[in-house]
Design an enzyme around this catalytic site. Structure first.
Site, PDB file in Angstrom:
ATOM      1  N   TYR A 164      -0.314   7.997   1.051  1.00 20.93           N
ATOM      2  CA  TYR A 164      -0.977   6.691   1.032  1.00 20.93           C
ATOM      3  C   TYR A 164      -0.736   5.944   2.346  1.00 20.93           C
ATOM      4  O   TYR A 164      -1.642   5.311   2.901  1.00 20.93           O
ATOM      5  CB  TYR A 164      -0.463   5.878  -0.174  1.00 20.93           C
ATOM      6  CG  TYR A 164      -0.702   4.397  -0.064  1.00 20.93           C
ATOM      7  CD1 TYR A 164      -1.973   3.865  -0.256  1.00 20.93           C
ATOM      8  CD2 TYR A 164       0.344   3.532   0.252  1.00 20.93           C
ATOM      9  CE1 TYR A 164      -2.192   2.501  -0.130  1.00 20.93           C
ATOM     10  CE2 TYR A 164       0.129   2.173   0.376  1.00 20.93           C
ATOM     11  CZ  TYR A 164      -1.138   1.650   0.183  1.00 20.93           C
ATOM     12  OH  TYR A 164      -1.355   0.299   0.317  1.00 20.93           O
ATOM     13  N   VAL A 196      -4.056  -5.644   6.185  1.00 21.90           N
ATOM     14  CA  VAL A 196      -3.025  -6.458   6.842  1.00 21.90           C
ATOM     15  C   VAL A 196      -3.021  -6.357   8.371  1.00 21.90           C
ATOM     16  O   VAL A 196      -2.370  -7.158   9.030  1.00 21.90           O
ATOM     17  CB  VAL A 196      -1.589  -6.141   6.361  1.00 21.90           C
ATOM     18  CG1 VAL A 196      -1.296  -6.768   5.025  1.00 21.90           C
ATOM     19  CG2 VAL A 196      -1.308  -4.658   6.377  1.00 21.90           C
TER      20      VAL A 196
HETATM   21  N1  GLN Z   1       0.131  -0.435   4.307  1.00 20.01           N
HETATM   22  C1  GLN Z   1       0.095  -1.709   3.676  1.00 20.01           C
HETATM   23  C2  GLN Z   1       0.888  -1.678   2.389  1.00 20.01           C
HETATM   24  O1  GLN Z   1       0.725  -0.770   1.621  1.00 20.01           O
HETATM   25  C3  GLN Z   1      -1.347  -2.083   3.398  1.00 20.01           C
HETATM   26  C4  GLN Z   1      -1.449  -3.389   2.702  1.00 20.01           C
HETATM   27  C5  GLN Z   1      -2.684  -4.176   3.067  1.00 20.01           C
HETATM   28  O2  GLN Z   1      -3.397  -3.911   4.020  1.00 20.01           O
HETATM   29  N2  GLN Z   1      -2.891  -5.234   2.332  1.00 20.01           N
HETATM   30  O3  GLN Z   1       1.711  -2.524   2.142  1.00 20.01           O
END
Ligand code: GLN
Length: 430
Positions: free
Chosen positions: A191, A261
């Protein structure tokens, strides 16, 4: 002449540029170090035209924007039942990284929060795949949405893995509820690689345009997923895409969307365009501050809100008249525009109210631009019932907008290219 669209986008960027509120994601150094002034906006139409302004070719990690696309791949690879069995479609109203599962079933509430997205990653490809094959399935699937091969940012990936305590906690919780049935560490790693795929705002706009175009990449022509899958994904984006700000977004912007994010934000407007913005400073929900402002502006400037009621379709029945006289008289219903359920209902009503006295009735589709499935069935049913009432029914359809018109069950239509002379619809020998 120069297109006014890039100029509009440039102006929109200048207008939001003054807003320096929010901050880039701070949970790993690689994201915290992003240049907070980077700013881009891109429109990609469903026929593949791209308009952009600002830093549209700067790469950043896709992060949570990968979630709807991975969801699409899982639905395509494993089918709806297998996916829905493991991940729900209910908005959670919670933060994206909330450690929460549905009471009772233990299922994550939806594929847009991390619990659902980790499970979704695991549901891509086939059950027999090992974790690296599954990552390859996801990266190549995301690449098909974008229209070219995408790469993983190894340093973001390594850093996310070092700080993955919360996602690992979610993974273990999923394992303990037997939602995941294999080592959660490998799934969480997969993931995280998915989230570390590098994209530009241009790529994201084309990925969104592929959704807006019913699953076919408008540039490469590749069908990436089916229309049914796209409908599911856009629905989940519209209810869950903006996490705990989903209700605000649905009312203010009204475009199925997803944020990440790293500062990316996409919106897909079915049948029209894919939109992407990029600006790393985030609000407390984890959504890009300037991105949200840009989308609010695009939605209101261009009337893109999905719930905006379009002006009542131009009358589908353009005219209802008789040509010729006596036994040669023909009742003509001349239709126009795109016909869907509400338009077809108008045709039904017109035919019922008119109760034609003439033996010959013609439905003239010459000015019709499209007929969807329900409208097709309704028009053919009108033809069938008119036949049963003793009429000869002609379909004037020079461009085969209604191909293979078989009304079935005692109905009969005669297709002609044009209504020739008065009283002689079959004058073409049709
Ligand atoms: N890699 C980040 C996480 O899993 C992605 C979260 C996001 O973009 N909101 O925390």
């Amino acid at each position: 002449m120069r297109s006014p669209i890039p100029d509009y986008l440039t102006q929109a960027l200048a207008d939001v540029g003054a807003d320096t509120s929010g901050a880039p994601a701070g949970y790993i150094p690689e994201l915290a170090a992003a240049d907070p002034e980077l700013l881009a906006a891109v429109f990609a139409t469903v026929d593949g035209e791209v308009y952009g302004a600002g830093d549209l070719d700067v790469s950043f990690t896709i992060q949570s924007i990968s979630k709807p696309f991975a969801h699409a791949l899982a639905l395509a690879d494993r089918g709806f039942d297998a996916v829905l069995d493991k991940v729900g479609v209910e908005p959670s109203g919670e933060a994206f990284n909330e450690i929460s599962l549905e009471v009772g079933s233990g299922r994550p509430l939806n594929p847009m929060i991390n619990a659902g997205a980790i499970t979704t990653h695991w549901l891509t490809g086939s059950e027999e795949m090992d974790s690296s094959e599954r990552v390859e399935r996801v990266v190549s699937g995301l690449s098909a949405f974008a229209g070219h091969r995408l790469e993983v940012d190894e340093s973001v990936c390594a850093s996310e893995m070092e700080h993955a305590h919360r996602n690992l906690a979610i993974g273990h919780m999923l394992r303990s509820h037997e939602i995941l049935t294999e080592d959660p560490t490998a799934v969480v790693e997969g993931y995280i690689r998915q989230c570390a795929v590098l994209v530009s705002a241009r790529d994201l706009a084309l990925m969104a345009a592929t959704l807006a175009n019913g699953g076919v990449n408008p540039r490469t022509g590749e069908r990436v997923v089916s229309e049914r899958v796209v409908r599911q994904v856009l629905s989940v984006m519209s209810t869950c895409g903006m996490y705990d700000a989903a209700g605000d977004w649905a009312t203010q912007v009204g475009i199925p969307a997803k944020s990440g994010v790293a500062g990316g934000l996409i919106g897909a407007l079915p049948g029209q365009i894919g939109i992407a913005t990029f600006s790393p400073r985030l609000d407390p929900h984890g959504n890009s501050v300037r991105g949200v402002s840009l989308f609010e502006r695009f939605s209101s400037d261009m009337g893109l809100h999905l719930m905006e009621v379009p002006p009542a379709a131009r009358a589908v029945v353009r005219s209802n008249h008789v040509v010729g006289t006596g036994p040669d008289a023909v009742r003509v219903f001349q239709l126009q525009g795109g016909i869907r359920f509400a338009g077809a209902e108008r045709v039904v009503r017109e035919a019922v109210d008119t109760a034609p006295a003439e033996t010959t009735v013609a439905l003239d589709l010459t000015r019709v631009s499209s007929i969807d499935d329900v409208a097709r069935r309704m028009l053919l049913e009108i033809a069938r019932r008119l036949t049963l009432d003793g009429h000869d029914v002609y379909l004037v359809d020079p461009e085969s907008i209604l191909p293979d018109p078989d009304p079935g069950d005692g109905g009969r239509v005669i297709v002609v290219g044009e209504l020739d002379g008065p009283g002689d619809p079959a004058g073409q020998g049709g």
